[in-house]
Structures are given as C-alpha cells and as structure tokens.
Design a protein around this motif. Structure first.
Motif: not given
Length: 805
Positions: A486-489, A495-496, A541-543, A582-584
């Motif tokens: 899992l990587q941030e966009l 997204p990919l 994105p993390y969201a 990451i906690r979210s």
C-alpha cells in the motif's frame, strides 16, 4: 482570465509597487504589491471558509471556489460598491490577471501530470461506449434543440448568433473535472470511480479535440498554418520535452529526491510551452496541459512536482482566478428571455449526458442506483468548462450575458449533483450486504485458507512472512496468500493496482516493491505445494486506501486480512512512527472489511532474521474472555498450534460473577459457543506437544489487568480478540484509559505507551455482518457443529491447487 467589456475605458495612473507604511502617510492599498497580497489573501480565506462549511455536505472544491468568487463579485455587491472598489480596483486587474493566469496554468499542468493517458489502452468496452456516447449524444441533442429554438423563437441578436456555440460548449466533458470530483467524494478507488475515470478520459479527449479544432477554425485567418504550428508544438512536447524528462527520471536514484536543477528545467518547459501556445494562436493553457500529460507520472518526477506546487497553487493562486472569472458574472444584467433559452439548453444537455451514461450502464447489467450515480458524476462540470466559456467570450463566439447565465447554471448544477451522488453511492455497499461467513472459525480445517496482508513498508515484510509461517500452511491445508503493498498516491490522479505475476514484466515501475516481491517469491519456492502467493502494489490516497483492501478481500473470498499497526518497534525496542494517516486506514479497514481482520503490533519478535523453522520453539499466548472476536482468535491459534515448532498457552479469564448472566438466553448462547470452542481446543491440543490451558478467575478490571500484565514478556506472540462487552465488570473503567481504541481493551493494554510489553501482539476482529439478525446466533451455533473426517482417496478429492479468481 476575466474578459473586460468592450466599451470599458482605461486611464493610465501612476502606481507604485511598495508602500512606505501608514506612519509615513502612505495607504498600502494604493500600491500594487500590498494590494495583490490583500487580494490573494481575501480570495483564499473566503474560499477556505466556504469549503469548511460545505465539504461536510458533500460539496466539491469547485463549488466553494465559484461561490467565493460570486460572493465577492458584482452579482452580490454591485459594480460601484466602495469596499470592493478599494480592494479590487480596476487598475489592479492587469497584475491580478497575471497571477491568476499563472495559477490556473500551473493547476492544469499538475492535473495533466496526474493524468495517466495510457488508461485509454486499458479501457474496457463499457467505458468506451459510455465515453463515446457522453460526447456525441449531448452535442447532437443540444444542437438540435438549439436549431428548433432558433427557428421558432425570437431572440436577442447576440444570442441568435451564439446559440449553437452555447449548445456545443455546454455539451463538452472534461476528464479533469470528473477526477477532481471523484477525489472530493473519495470515490477514486471504488468500482464506480474507475469506470467514471476511464469513460471521462475518452469523452474528455473527444471534447478537447472538438474545442481546439472549432476555436482554431473560428479565428478564420491562416487556418492551415495554425494547424501545422499546433502539430509542431505537440511534436516538440512529445518528442523533445518528454525524452528530456525521461532522462531526468533515469538520472534520479530510486528513493532519492529530484534534483533542483531538474525542477528548474521543468519550469522552463512549462513557461516555454505556454509562450509557444500564444504564438500559434491557441490559449496559453494548451501547451502546459499537453506538457503535463507528457510528463512521466508518479515518482520521482511527477510526485516531486505535485508535492512542491499542489498546495500553493490550489489554495493561494487558484482562488484568485475564480475571483476574477466571477467578476464578469453579473446576474442583474441578464435578460429573462436569454435566461429561459439557456436554461432550456442546460436542461436538455443534462438529460442527454445522464441518458448517455445510464442507459448503456443498465444494458451492461449495472445496478440502477449505481448507473444513476455514474450518470450524475459524468454530467458534472467544472473549471475547464469555465475556461472554455471564457475562451469563447474572447473569440466573440458567445457574449458576456450568456457567459454569466451558463456559469451560474454550471455552479447550480454542480451544487446539486455532488451531494446527491455522495448520498446515493456507498463503495462498501456491495460487500457489506453479503451474509456469507468469511472467517477462520467457519472455514473447514482441511481446505484452502485464503488470507490477505497489507504492507505499508518493505521493512514489515519479515514479520508478515513469519506470521504466514506461523499460520501452518501444509499440502493438506494450503494457504493462498495475497500481499498488497500500500503506497500513497502522489504525482497522479488515478489510483493504480498492479499485479506482479511471475514471468511477466509490468509496464509500471515497482515503486519500491521489488525487495518485498523477491522475499515472498523465495518463501513460496521453499514451500511449494503449501503456499501460493499473489503480489499486488496499490497506489491510492490514504483516504480511500482501505477500499482497495476491502475490494480485494471481497473479490478473492479472503477469510482474514492482516494489517500492521501504525507504530513499529525493532528488536532493540526502538519505535518507528509510520505516517499518521495509516492509523485512519486501519480504522477504516476494521469498520468496512467483509471478513475477519487482524492488526499486528510487531515489537521485533516476529521481524527477526531467523526463520521459524530454525527456532527451537515459538511460544504463543492467547487471552480468551468471551465473544466472537475471541473465538476467531482462538480458531486462528488452533491452526497455529498444528505447527511442529509452536507452543500454545491458552489463558481463559472467567468472570466469577457470571452465574446470574446465564439466565439471559442470548448471553447463554454466547457462553455455550465460548465453552464449546475452548473444549475443542482442549480435545485437539491438551496433552500433545507443548500446549497448555489455564483458567483465571477474575471479578473486576483490577484483577483483569493483573493477569494481562503477568503475561507481557512470557511469550513471543500474544493473540487477543478486539471487542468485548463494555458493561462487563472485567473491563469497567478501562475505556477511559484506552489509547488505541482500534486494538480493543486488551490489545491497548499490551501496546500502549506505558506498557512494559516487549513482545508482538496480534489483535483479531471477526467479520461483522451488517444485517445479522438475532436468530443468527442460533444459526452460527448449529453451523459450528463438529466435523467428522471421513477418509477419501486423494485421487478423487483434489484439494490443491485451488482455482483463483
């Protein structure tokens, strides 16, 4: 940029740049530099206030920006208000327009950088059909309606002249608008978001091609040379600028920041492409947009440019553009006849766009509610539509009155579409409605077990591999293990999800996943016949990162998902703080995952370099209280206990005051299930190898804490359930001390900052069925009956390998 009226007069005035200050008699608002600061601050602050109040209602950033511009424009204040004339005097327009133009140029360049144009090659048949229809159907219907109105209705001369262009401009689509809207709605990772992205890319390319051809032809002079010059500009960008940027990428070591000289070179390319666009007769934004799409997306180049520019451009420079754009919007000057004609065209345009999306979607068997949501998203309009309208005004294809009505119609339509789309579509609805049990407890022990792990950093790879080994994969009970890096966009808008298959070369870079891929492939080779590993890299994105994990878990029929805790310790108890987002992500996974989930708090006892097979004995402790989470945790521990190098100690906390509770039938069912699975553990493991069972009588939270503290450093791994009864006397008062609610009461005690625990902890939550009924507990009790193994010849019962989705 805002276009001034043709009959406006300009008077040359002496205008200083920097004020000496009020104490020396100077008015800062009479000087260009401090006046520009006030204008930028006013536009930015007003937009931020609107976003603060409107975002919770599902409104997009574009809606807030346009409202802020309208609020500060002549529609609200009039043309002669002294306050507005002081802050936004006409003599400051040239400077303000320059900054606004620079801001929108960088914004559209960044949008181009985030655009993955190669998506067109990967677009499915459904997206192609929707994209093509979304362009041709609205423009055909709208121009037909415009022809009918023009032939049967008497209009103002300006409207009569521009009605066909109004109809065509309203019908255009933009990829940039749809992607920004999906990002605001947090739907980029959803199935609907991917379809909308692909469809809008096709319709957007067709729309922009039509707009460029039309505006070039309408300039009437030297048309052939303008097209040749335009083709030459595109050639220079694609075959000269892009190879230079690819060279910059090759010169940047993976994981290292981009050199400042390379960033400077990209800025020169942006300004040069804008200047060349003006030379060939195109809008100055055309060159930067094409250059943005030619820029290699993602790290290191694309992500570096976005991280350096995005916030400043979006929150400081861009609001000033909307402010100046809305300075040409004055509803007080609009004629009612013109309003009725343009609103009629807006209605038919919306109807055509909605039909062009909804009808083929329903034909392709998409749920009607999802098809309607997709139609609403594809009908949205935004900043690129306003830009095209302004270009139409500058070329005298439409008049300023029509621009005012069309811009207000766009704002009104977007303000309705966005919250309705957010209300109608929930990404997790498709798997939250499922009633199928996807847990380890309800899985047959002699069939394939499917698990998934999300990894945020390659340093977490050893602990996940060791946990996989602890799960005891065997040829009789194999494990199909899915790993998602899992990587941030960053540096792209879409997204990919990349699948890393053995023997196949991905067109995308590994983005730091290669070491992790090699480690898991090596483990798979050493355990051939017992483990099959499928590797993915998800960039989002993390969201919305949790949606990728949930979708994969649902599609692959996974029984358990393992995610690392957002804090990580090494063997020397050195803590590493991962990004707070990451906690979210973990909290969202716990809330929406369609199967069981475990959070791994690794304190170094799982991430050591030595493998489990080389360790004499691996000690696992399990704290069992009551409830479905504890039963799921015990089911997983029982599977671990089958490993020859694993020792399991089960400690059950028994409430000494629970006799009165058994009078409650529902609680009795829970206790019966708890007793039953504990008895299964005793029958299967007690007296064999190194397994132990203990019972501890406790009556309150103080005694509970005492038992848990006594276990802190006795084992290599402690497994606990996450959720327990808040009203139980065993946990009374612990909610006030809960530092990490995502770990539950017991897990929080073992992982909190004041804990002396130095071993790894695995906190497990069993799948939650959203529409489970009261009688479901009885059904679970019946379904969890004892399995009797009947010998079957292996030739007639092939267990491994299983087919994958």
């Amino acid at each position: 940029m805002s276009q001034k009226p043709l009959n406006e007069s300009w008077v040359c005035q002496r205008n200083g740049e920097i004020s000496r200050g009020v104490f020396l008699g100077d008015d800062p608002l009479k000087f260009s530099t401090p006046l520009l600061f006030v204008q930028l601050s006013t536009a930015s602050l007003t937009t931020a206030i609107f976003q603060l109040f409107l975002t919770p209602f599902g409104e997009s950033a574009f809606f807030s920006q346009m409202l802020a511009g309208i609020l500060l424009g002549p529609t609200f204040w009039g043309t002669r208000n002294p306050i507005i004339m002081t802050i936004f005097p006409r003599k400051s327009h040239y400077v303000s327009q320059t900054y606004a133009g620079f801001g929108v140029m960088l914004f559209l360049y960044l949008v181009g950088v985030k655009t993955d144009i190669s998506m067109i090659k990967r677009t499915g048949r459904k997206a192609v059909i929707i994209g093509i229809l979304s362009f041709f159907l609205p423009i055909a219907l709208n121009t037909t309606v415009a022809g009918v109105i023009a032939s049967r209705h008497k209009m103002q001369p300006n409207l009569q002249k521009s009605i066909y262009f109004i109809a065509a401009f309203l019908s255009l689509n933009s990829f940039h608008v749809v992607v920004c809207l999906l990002a605001d709605l947090k739907l980029l990772n959803s199935e609907l978001g991917r379809l909308a992205t692909s469809s809008s890319l096709i319709s957007g390319v067709l729309s922009w091609t039509w707009a460029i051809i039309t505006t070039t032809i309408m300039q009437r002079k030297d048309i052939l040379w303008k097209f040749i010059s335009l083709a030459l500009l595109i050639f220079i960008i694609v075959y000269i600028f892009r190879p230079v940027m690819l060279w910059m990428v090759r010169q940047t070591t993976e994981g290292r920041p981009l050199k400042e000289g390379h960033v400077w070179g990209v800025f020169i390319m942006i300004l040069s492409s804008a200047f060349c666009s003006e030379i060939v007769g195109q809008h100055m934004l055309f060159g930067p947009m094409v250059l943005g799409m030619a820029t290699p997306e993602g790290p290191p180049l694309g992500s570096a440019l976005v991280s350096k520019l995005d916030s400043y451009v979006s929150y400081i420079l861009l609001p000033s553009y909307f402010l100046l754009a809305c300075s040409g919007i004055n509803i007080r000057t609009a004629e009612s006849d013109t309003v009725s004609v343009i609103l009629t065209l807006c209605f038919f345009n919306f109807l055509a766009k909605l039909s062009a999306t909804v009808l083929p979607s329903i034909y392709c068997q998409m749920p009607r509610l999802d098809a309607l949501t997709l139609g609403l998203i594809m009908s949205a309009q935004g900043i690129t539509d306003v830009l095209i309208l302004q270009q139409g005004v500058s070329l005298k294809l439409i008049d300023s009155e029509s621009f005012t009505i069309m811009a207000l119609a766009i704002v009104f339509l977007t303000g309705i579409i966005t919250p309705v789309a957010k209300f109608l579509y929930t990404p997790s609805r498709r798997f939250m409605m499922s009633n199928k049990r996807r847990t380890i407890q309800h899985s047959h022990p002699d069939t394939e077990l499917r698990m998934l792990s999300g990894i945020y950093s390659e340093y977490q790879t050893p602990s996940i591999i060791n946990l996989l080994e602890l799960s005891n994969p065997t040829p009789r009970s194999p494990i199909c293990f899915y790993v998602v890096h899992l990587q941030e966009l960053a540096g792209r808008s879409t997204p990919l999800l990349v699948a890393h298959r053995p023997g196949r070369t991905n067109t995308h870079r590994s983005h730091g996943s290669q070491h992790m891929i090699n480690a898991f492939r090596l483990y798979e080779e050493n355990n051939e016949g017992s483990v099959v590993i499928n590797m993915f890299t998800s960039i989002s994105p993390y969201a919305t990162m949790h949606e990728e994990v949930c979708n994969l878990a649902f599609d692959k029929r996974v029984s358990m998902v393992i995610v690392p805790f957002h804090k990580q310790w090494s063997e020397s108890t050195q803590m590493e703080e991962l990004p707070t987002s990451i906690r979210s992500v973990n909290q969202n996974i716990l809330r929406e995952i369609p199967c069981s989930v475990g959070i791994l708090v690794d304190r170094g006892t799982l991430s050591g370099t030595s493998s489990l097979s080389s360790k004499t004995l691996y000690n696992i402790g399990m704290i069992f209280v009551e409830g479905p989470d504890d039963r799921e945790a015990l089911s997983y521990v029982m599977r671990m206990g089958e490993h020859p190098n694993v020792s399991v100690t089960l400690i059950r906390l028994v409430d000494s005051n629970n006799k009165s509770k058994k009078e409650n039938s529902s609680v009795s069912i829970f206790l019966d299930e708890d007793d039953r699975i504990v008895n299964d553990f005793k029958i299967a493991h007690i007296g064999k190898k190194y397994h132990t069972y203990k019972e501890e009588l406790v009556s309150d939270s103080v005694e509970t804490v005492g038992v848990i503290r006594s276990m802190e450093n006795t084992y290599d791994l402690i497994v606990v359930g996450r959720r327990h009864d808040n009203d139980s006397p065993l946990f009374m008062g612990l909610t006030e001390w809960n530092e990490f609610p995502e770990l539950g009461f017991v897990g929080d005690m073992l992982a909190s900052s004041d804990s002396r625990c130095q071993v790894s902890v695995l906190v497990i939550q069993q799948q939650t069925l959203s529409n489970a009924k009261k009688d479901e507990k009885l059904k679970e009790f019946e379904e969890s009956s004892v399995f009797v193994d009947i010998p079957v010849p292996r030739k007639s019962n092939k267990i491994w390998p299983a087919e994958f989705n």
